[in-house]
Structure formats: structure tokens, C-alpha cells
Write a protein that holds these residues in place. Structure first.
Motif, PDB file in Angstrom:
ATOM      1  N   THR A  42       0.816  -1.204   0.000  1.00 13.30           N
ATOM      2  CA  THR A  42       0.000   0.000   0.000  1.00 13.30           C
ATOM      3  C   THR A  42       0.856   1.263   0.000  1.00 13.30           C
ATOM      4  O   THR A  42       1.961   1.280   0.527  1.00 13.30           O
ATOM      5  CB  THR A  42      -0.927   0.035   1.225  1.00 13.30           C
ATOM      6  N   SER A  48      -6.448  -2.067  -5.607  1.00  6.34           N
ATOM      7  CA  SER A  48      -7.382  -1.629  -4.577  1.00  6.34           C
ATOM      8  C   SER A  48      -7.233  -0.141  -4.266  1.00  6.34           C
ATOM      9  O   SER A  48      -6.540   0.247  -3.319  1.00  6.34           O
ATOM     10  CB  SER A  48      -7.153  -2.455  -3.300  1.00  6.34           C
ATOM     11  N   ALA A  55      -8.326   3.306  -2.560  1.00  5.68           N
ATOM     12  CA  ALA A  55      -8.974   3.457  -1.258  1.00  5.68           C
ATOM     13  C   ALA A  55      -8.983   4.915  -0.825  1.00  5.68           C
ATOM     14  O   ALA A  55      -8.151   5.718  -1.248  1.00  5.68           O
ATOM     15  CB  ALA A  55      -8.255   2.604  -0.206  1.00  5.68           C
ATOM     16  N   ARG A  68     -11.459   3.027   6.608  1.00  8.30           N
ATOM     17  CA  ARG A  68     -11.046   2.799   5.220  1.00  8.30           C
ATOM     18  C   ARG A  68     -12.221   2.271   4.401  1.00  8.30           C
ATOM     19  O   ARG A  68     -12.990   1.420   4.855  1.00  8.30           O
ATOM     20  CB  ARG A  68      -9.915   1.772   5.187  1.00  8.30           C
ATOM     21  N   SER A 115     -12.439   0.734   0.428  1.00 11.79           N
ATOM     22  CA  SER A 115     -11.651   0.391  -0.756  1.00 11.79           C
ATOM     23  C   SER A 115     -12.496  -0.387  -1.753  1.00 11.79           C
ATOM     24  O   SER A 115     -13.491  -1.029  -1.394  1.00 11.79           O
ATOM     25  CB  SER A 115     -10.410  -0.425  -0.370  1.00 11.79           C
ATOM     26  N   ASP A 129     -11.881  -3.320  -4.337  1.00 12.89           N
ATOM     27  CA  ASP A 129     -10.934  -4.350  -4.762  1.00 12.89           C
ATOM     28  C   ASP A 129     -11.337  -4.888  -6.136  1.00 12.89           C
ATOM     29  O   ASP A 129     -12.445  -5.416  -6.303  1.00 12.89           O
ATOM     30  CB  ASP A 129     -10.900  -5.492  -3.752  1.00 12.89           C
TER      31      ASP A 129
END
Length: 220
Positions: free
Chosen positions: A122, A169, A171, A187, A189, A191
Motif C-alpha cells: 500500500t 485496490s 482506497a 477505510r 476500498s 478491490d
């Protein structure tokens, strides 16, 4: 000798102010070679909402195979100024009760299970400072989908239907600071797992999930 002592004393008094010229001012800010790096770790619970065509059961399209349940995820990484980066491990569980009871006679589905495991690298950017810090980020990694159905006591897995897939992903989120070192991460996100689904009914293509997570984090 007396005159030499007086001369040395006068020279010392004259040199002292000159030496002060090379001392930094007390009010001058210190210059750091790079922003301070902070290690952080966070544990969260999540729920994954399957989206797209693949979530529906191939026999009865109005019954979904993948309803939301509670999962967990662990994130660790570093904050460098407004930039952050790290790794994220995620387990998402699905409610597959919607498929139990489908079929007839010897083909009736007696039980079903589904779970997703993902490992992502990330990176992100904080959009502000202070106690509440919004951010945007991106994760890239691999997702493994595990699913099976039980018919007449025999378990049929979906290893050839859901393949390990490259996952992207994007986010957004917020970090709420509770103290200097403690914070609450939120969070959301999306995917997108490339070519994850192979021959699930009439559908083959990409796996898609909307994942919402909240937890507790610690900065060290």
C-alpha cells in the motif's frame, strides 16, 4: 610579564564576541535532513460487499452467493511526512446461506462457504494535518478466493473457478487521532481482482468487492 598578561587578557576579551558570530541564533529552527519517519500498525474489522455480475448464484440469479460478514485485516507501515506506505493482510468472510437449499433431491446444496485472503502493498497520501487526517491511497497485491459447496455430505471446492488474481485496490479513508500515538483508522476500498472468476455459471471475469473497515492503530 605584567604587560604580556594584560595583552593576553585584552586579546581574549576581543575574541569572545567574534566567536559568538558563528553560533546559530537561539530562535533559528533546526534543519532536518529528511522528515521524521513513524512506524505504525493497525488491526481492523471489515465487511466485504460483493459487486458486479459474478456475485449472483449461477442457478438462480436473484440469490447471491456472497453476502457480507465480518472479517479482519492487519496493516503495518511507515509515515514519512504526509506520505505513508506499508503492507496490508486481509481476510474477508462471506455469507453463503443464500445458496443452501438450492437444487433438488440428490443435487440439493446442504452447505456452502466462501472466504477471501489478500496481501497488498500500500501507498497513500494524507490530505491534511491535525487530529483528523483524510487520505487517499492505492493497494496492489494478490487475492486468493476459497469457496466450496456440500452436496450429500460430499464437499466440492471451487479451486478451478476462483484463481489467485492480481488485485488493484484504490482506497480513501480517515485517521482519527485519540492521543499522540493512538488513532482510529477508517477505510473504504474497491478491490478489483483481474480475471479471478473462471466459468462461474455463464460468467467469467473480474472479481469485485467494496470493503469497509474500521479499527485501532498505534504509532511508534
Amino acid at each position: 610579564m605584567k604587560h604580556l598578561a594584560l595583552f593576553l587578557l585584552a586579546l581574549t576579551a576581543a575574541a569572545a564576541p567574534a566567536a559568538d558570530v558563528y553560533r546559530p541564533s537561539d530562535g533559528e529552527p533546526e534543519v532536518s535532513a529528511r522528515p521524521e519517519s513513524t512506524f505504525r500498525i493497525a488491526l481492523s474489522v471489515n465487511t466485504a460487499l460483493a459487486v458486479g455480475d459474478w456475485k449472483a448464484h449461477p442457478i438462480e440469479g436473484d440469490r447471491t452467493m456472497f453476502g457480507p460478514l465480518v472479517g479482519v485485516e492487519l496493516e503495518a507501515g511507515w509515515v514519512l511526512g504526509r506520505l505513508f506506505y506499508g503492507v496490508l493482510g486481509r481476510m474477508s468472510a462471506y455469507d453463503t446461506g443464500g445458496v443452501v437449499g438450492l437444487g433438488e433431491g440428490s443435487g440439493e446444496i446442504e452447505a456452502a462457504h466462501a472466504m477471501s485472503l489478500a496481501a497488498l502493498a500500500t501507498v497513500g497520501l494524507y490530505l491534511g494535518d491535525g487530529r483528523v487526517r483524510p487520505w487517499v491511497g492505492l493497494g496492489v497485491g494478490v487475492e486468493w478466493m476459497i469457496a466450496d459447496e456440500e452436496i450429500e455430505g460430499v464437499v466440492f471446492d471451487f479451486d478451478n473457478v476462483f484463481l489467485p488474481a492480481l488485485t488493484v485496490s484504490p482506497a480513501v479513508g480517515l485517521d482519527f487521532g485519540l492521543s499522540e500515538n493512538l488513532y482510529v483508522p477508517l477505510r473504504v476500498s474497491y478491490d478489483f481482482s483481474l480475471n479471478q472468476v473462471q466459468g462461474y455459471g455463464d460468467y467469467s471475469g473480474h472479481g469485485q468487492d467494496l470493503v469497509v473497515a474500521a479499527g485501532i492503530g498505534l504509532g511508534l
